[in-house]
Write an enzyme that holds these catalytic residues in place. Sequence first.
Site, mmCIF file in Angstrom:
data_model
loop_
_atom_site.group_PDB
_atom_site.id
_atom_site.type_symbol
_atom_site.label_atom_id
_atom_site.label_comp_id
_atom_site.label_asym_id
_atom_site.label_seq_id
_atom_site.Cartn_x
_atom_site.Cartn_y
_atom_site.Cartn_z
ATOM 1 N N LYS A 1 0.824 -1.136 -0.079
ATOM 2 C CA LYS A 1 0.153 0.005 0.077
ATOM 3 C C LYS A 1 0.932 1.002 0.112
ATOM 4 C CE LYS A 1 -3.766 -2.497 2.189
ATOM 5 N NZ LYS A 1 -4.285 -2.807 3.203
ATOM 6 N N GLN B 1 -4.229 -1.993 9.588
ATOM 7 C CA GLN B 1 -4.348 -3.484 9.204
ATOM 8 C C GLN B 1 -4.774 -4.540 10.079
ATOM 9 O OE1 GLN B 1 -3.254 -3.750 5.918
ATOM 10 N NE2 GLN B 1 -3.893 -6.040 6.201
ATOM 11 N N ASP C 1 -11.348 2.154 4.329
ATOM 12 C CA ASP C 1 -11.728 0.837 4.155
ATOM 13 C C ASP C 1 -13.271 0.538 4.200
ATOM 14 O OD1 ASP C 1 -9.646 -0.912 3.784
ATOM 15 O OD2 ASP C 1 -9.076 -1.021 6.145
#
Length: 288
Positions: free
Chosen positions: A51, A95, A118
């Site tokens: 990322k 994460q 997200d």
Amino acid sequence: MKKIDGKEVAQKVIDECKSQIAELKVKGITPGLAVVLVGEDPASKVYVGAKARKCEELGIYSKKIELPADASQEQVMQVVEDLNNDPAIDGILVQSPPPPHIDEDAIVRAINPNKDVDGFHPVNVAKLVLEDPSGFIPCTPHGCLRLLQDTGIETSGAEAVVIGRSMIVGKPMALLLMGKLGNATVTVAHSRTKDLAAVCRRADIIIAAIGKPEFVTADMVKDGAVVIDVGINRVEDSSKKSGYKLVGDVAFDEVATKCSAITPVPGGVGPMTIAMLMKNTVISASRR
Ligand code: NDP
């Protein structure tokens, strides 16, 4: 049989992001994404690194915050709070999975929904259900839908079977397919589904998000169906330097002989997830 090239479609999404970022830069805005990693999970480290590299390639400011595996809930919450208040940051993600002593739901709820790229915050889940475009759509299922659309696969009126009902993939995937963007007739299967093979054989489109290597076999797939394999599983492979290889939730070789289109693993859904994350970050920055 068409092998759906996730890298190619992801590159299209990345190119769209590049031109949007250029427009934002003219206005003095540099999109910013913060990724919080708690602990040492090797797969998570790989994802976080990927990322950050993609941000760099695109000219997105990226901030990586690494906390030790024994970081407290309060420490993680404080990091999220600081990022909520940081004007240079448009997107925050923590994460998954964090170490077991961390309450992941509480962390997700602490993220400002306007920075929740997200799409996991309850506000964004509600907006997905309501089909309110001001929300953020979770990256993996959104990437799967985009793969179908860009490959010219008609979802409208199709029988779709989603295997898996997680909040990250299965449920949002089903919502997207059944909503106005997908217009499919959707069945959601899970570990309690009776005669899964028969349910899957009804499908024009199968989305496999199970987390079990090569679980979907040829006998579960109707001739000419389209198969999207979300799974990423590490299996032992002594011929590889790393000692493992990545396989999906679909037995690719045998299923490929029956279906009309299929995504490989790697190189299918994976690149789309990162591309859609970049897209959500750019959308968030454009709303500053
Ligand atoms: P979860 O473990 O959260 O969910 C798995 C789902 O599969 C559950 O709903 C479970 O049912 C169902 N399931 C398990 N066993 C069976 C079975 N025997 N028959 C039918 N259904 C079953 O996984 P995720 O949704 O988070 O991830 C799924 C896969 O996708 C994983 O391989 C993951 O690594 C991968 N992934 C890939 C991403 C990408 O970018 N490509 C991003 C996110 C995930 P039940 O609810 O009943 O337990």
